[in-house]
Write a protein that holds these residues in place. Structure first.
Motif, short mmCIF file in Angstrom:
data_model
loop_
_atom_site.label_atom_id
_atom_site.label_comp_id
_atom_site.label_asym_id
_atom_site.label_seq_id
_atom_site.Cartn_x
_atom_site.Cartn_y
_atom_site.Cartn_z
N LEU A 128 7.01 32.25 -26.27
CA LEU A 128 5.69 31.77 -26.04
C LEU A 128 5.87 30.71 -24.94
N THR A 129 4.67 30.46 -24.27
CA THR A 129 4.77 29.02 -23.30
C THR A 129 4.02 28.05 -23.95
N CYS A 130 3.27 28.54 -25.07
CA CYS A 130 2.24 27.37 -25.58
C CYS A 130 2.76 27.25 -27.20
N ASN A 131 2.76 26.19 -27.86
CA ASN A 131 2.99 26.06 -29.35
C ASN A 131 1.93 25.90 -30.13
N GLN A 132 0.67 26.24 -29.55
CA GLN A 132 -0.43 26.06 -30.44
C GLN A 132 -0.75 27.32 -30.94
N ILE A 133 -0.53 27.36 -32.28
CA ILE A 133 -1.21 28.85 -33.17
C ILE A 133 -2.05 28.11 -33.98
N GLU A 134 -3.36 28.52 -33.84
CA GLU A 134 -4.31 27.93 -34.51
C GLU A 134 -4.73 28.61 -35.93
N VAL A 135 -3.44 28.92 -36.76
CA VAL A 135 -3.76 29.68 -37.82
C VAL A 135 -2.74 28.56 -38.84
N ASP A 136 -3.63 28.36 -39.86
CA ASP A 136 -2.74 27.48 -41.05
C ASP A 136 -1.30 27.85 -41.51
N ASN A 137 -1.26 29.13 -41.66
CA ASN A 137 0.00 29.42 -42.18
C ASN A 137 1.10 29.86 -41.51
N PHE A 138 0.99 29.37 -39.89
CA PHE A 138 2.03 29.62 -39.34
C PHE A 138 2.53 28.36 -38.65
N ALA A 139 3.86 28.18 -38.32
CA ALA A 139 4.39 26.97 -37.98
C ALA A 139 5.77 27.41 -37.48
N PHE A 140 6.13 26.71 -36.25
CA PHE A 140 7.43 26.64 -35.49
C PHE A 140 8.35 25.69 -35.98
N LYS A 141 9.41 26.47 -36.51
CA LYS A 141 10.60 25.64 -36.98
C LYS A 141 11.91 25.75 -36.32
N GLY A 142 12.76 24.78 -36.20
CA GLY A 142 14.01 24.72 -35.51
C GLY A 142 14.76 25.49 -36.20
N LEU A 143 15.88 25.82 -35.48
CA LEU A 143 16.84 26.94 -36.07
C LEU A 143 17.79 26.43 -37.26
N ARG A 144 17.87 24.97 -37.02
CA ARG A 144 18.65 24.40 -38.43
C ARG A 144 18.01 24.27 -39.31
N GLU A 145 16.55 24.02 -39.04
CA GLU A 145 15.60 23.83 -40.16
C GLU A 145 15.61 25.17 -41.23
N LEU A 146 15.86 26.41 -40.38
CA LEU A 146 15.89 27.70 -41.02
C LEU A 146 16.85 27.76 -42.17
N PHE A 147 17.89 26.94 -41.85
CA PHE A 147 18.90 27.12 -42.99
C PHE A 147 18.40 26.64 -44.39
N PHE A 148 17.40 25.81 -44.38
CA PHE A 148 16.80 24.95 -45.30
C PHE A 148 15.44 25.72 -45.91
N SER A 149 15.13 26.80 -44.99
CA SER A 149 13.73 27.36 -45.17
C SER A 149 13.88 28.28 -46.28
N ARG A 150 12.64 29.01 -46.63
CA ARG A 150 12.77 30.32 -47.63
C ARG A 150 12.77 31.59 -46.82
N LEU A 151 13.37 31.65 -45.72
CA LEU A 151 13.75 32.82 -45.04
C LEU A 151 14.89 33.55 -45.35
N GLU A 152 14.94 35.01 -45.51
CA GLU A 152 16.20 35.50 -45.85
C GLU A 152 17.27 35.13 -45.03
N GLU A 153 18.60 35.03 -45.41
CA GLU A 153 19.57 34.68 -44.76
C GLU A 153 20.00 35.98 -43.50
N GLU A 154 19.69 37.26 -43.83
CA GLU A 154 19.84 37.97 -42.71
C GLU A 154 18.90 37.73 -41.40
N LEU A 155 17.72 37.44 -41.88
CA LEU A 155 16.65 37.15 -40.79
C LEU A 155 17.01 35.74 -40.07
N ILE A 156 17.81 35.06 -40.64
CA ILE A 156 17.88 33.85 -40.07
C ILE A 156 19.36 33.99 -38.97
N TRP A 157 20.11 35.02 -39.26
CA TRP A 157 21.31 35.23 -38.23
C TRP A 157 20.35 36.20 -36.97
#
Ligand code: ZN
Length: 271
Positions: A70-99
């Protein structure tokens, strides 16, 4: 079913796809009832999210997976957010999805940085039948770039060599690592890196395992080695502190997901 990588989708069924959408190096995540999810096609349609670029990655449990930008980081929806890859290690995303996100990020980044030929400067095009970009003017091919690196657990009797690297933001200690240089094999790289970083020599270098490491495009190749000689003298440009540690008295070490931690856990379980 695990993730199955592929270059082309078997069908053009977009409707159930998972979308690994990046703005620069940050991944679009959808928070939902206490967990983190990868957006689906219906999310993109519903919220008008329209990537400028996409690549097929493969399928996970039969669901097509796409990397997109995406060229723009503005997603006007409350439950969407952009996260850096390293942050994903500490997120609630399943490990397979992180890889898969790591894989997606490398391909999006490669595409973004190879829009023009590095030799003659003309625009490149995606190849039709393999993951490559070709320059229509001079014919130069570009494949996704990987930078191999070695990572090494050096043992001396019942102790392991761990160091606090100047690049580490936190105070943890890890095994030593470094990039492979043109012209050397992996074992030569192990011996050189250890000697450059802490001044000792090693012997009995043997393969342990490997792990893709998308920061930004490494392939970590892990080795075990035994101490051969010398005193630890850290290179101050790279190493803040280094020493020998027993399994009973380990310092703060990297998280479970890393191959560094797998090496340290191997040491702790075998000494
Ligand atoms: Zn060219």
């Amino acid at each position: 079913m695990p993730f199955i990588p592929a270059f082309k989708p078997l069908s053009a069924d977009f409707s159930r796809a998972l979308w690994f959408v990046f703005h620069e190096d940050r991944l679009l995540i959808k928070a939902n009832e206490g967990t983190d999810l990868i957006p689906r096609s219906q999310d993109l349609t519903k919220y008008g999210i329209s990537p400028i670029y996409k690549q097929y990655l493969g399928s996970l449990d039969g669901l097509p997976c796409y990397a997109a930008e995406l060229t723009c980081n503005q997603i006007e929806v409350d439950n969407f957010a952009f996260k850096g890859l390293r942050e994903l290690f500490f997120s609630r995303l399943e490990e397979e999805l992180i890889w898969i996100a790591g894989r997606a990020n490398q391909l999006v980044d490669w595409s973004r940085s190879h829009r023009y030929c590095g030799r003659c400067g003309h625009p490149t095009k995606d190849e039709h039948d393999e993951r490559a970009k070709i320059c229509a003017h001079c014919g130069l091919y570009n494949y996704p770039r990987l930078s191999p690196a070695v990572i090494v657990a050096v043992c001396k009797d019942n102790r392991i060599l761990l160091a606090n690297n100047t690049r580490f933001k936190s105070g943890y200690y890890s095994v030593l690592a470094g990039f492979v240089e043109p012209g050397e094999n992996l074992e030569e790289c192990v011996a050189r890196e250890i000697n450059e970083e802490v001044g000792i020599t090693v012997k009995n270098i043997r393969y342990f395992a490997s792990q893709p490491w998308p920061f930004p495009n490494s392939l970590m190749v892990a080795f075990l080695a035994d101490y051969a000689g010398g005193e630890i003298i850290p290179d101050p440009s790279e190493i803040r502190d280094a020493g020998w540690f027993t399994a009973a008295k380990l310092p703060a070490i990297p998280p479970k997901i890393t191959i560094a931690r797998q090496l340290i856990d191997w040491f702790a379980n075998n000494h």
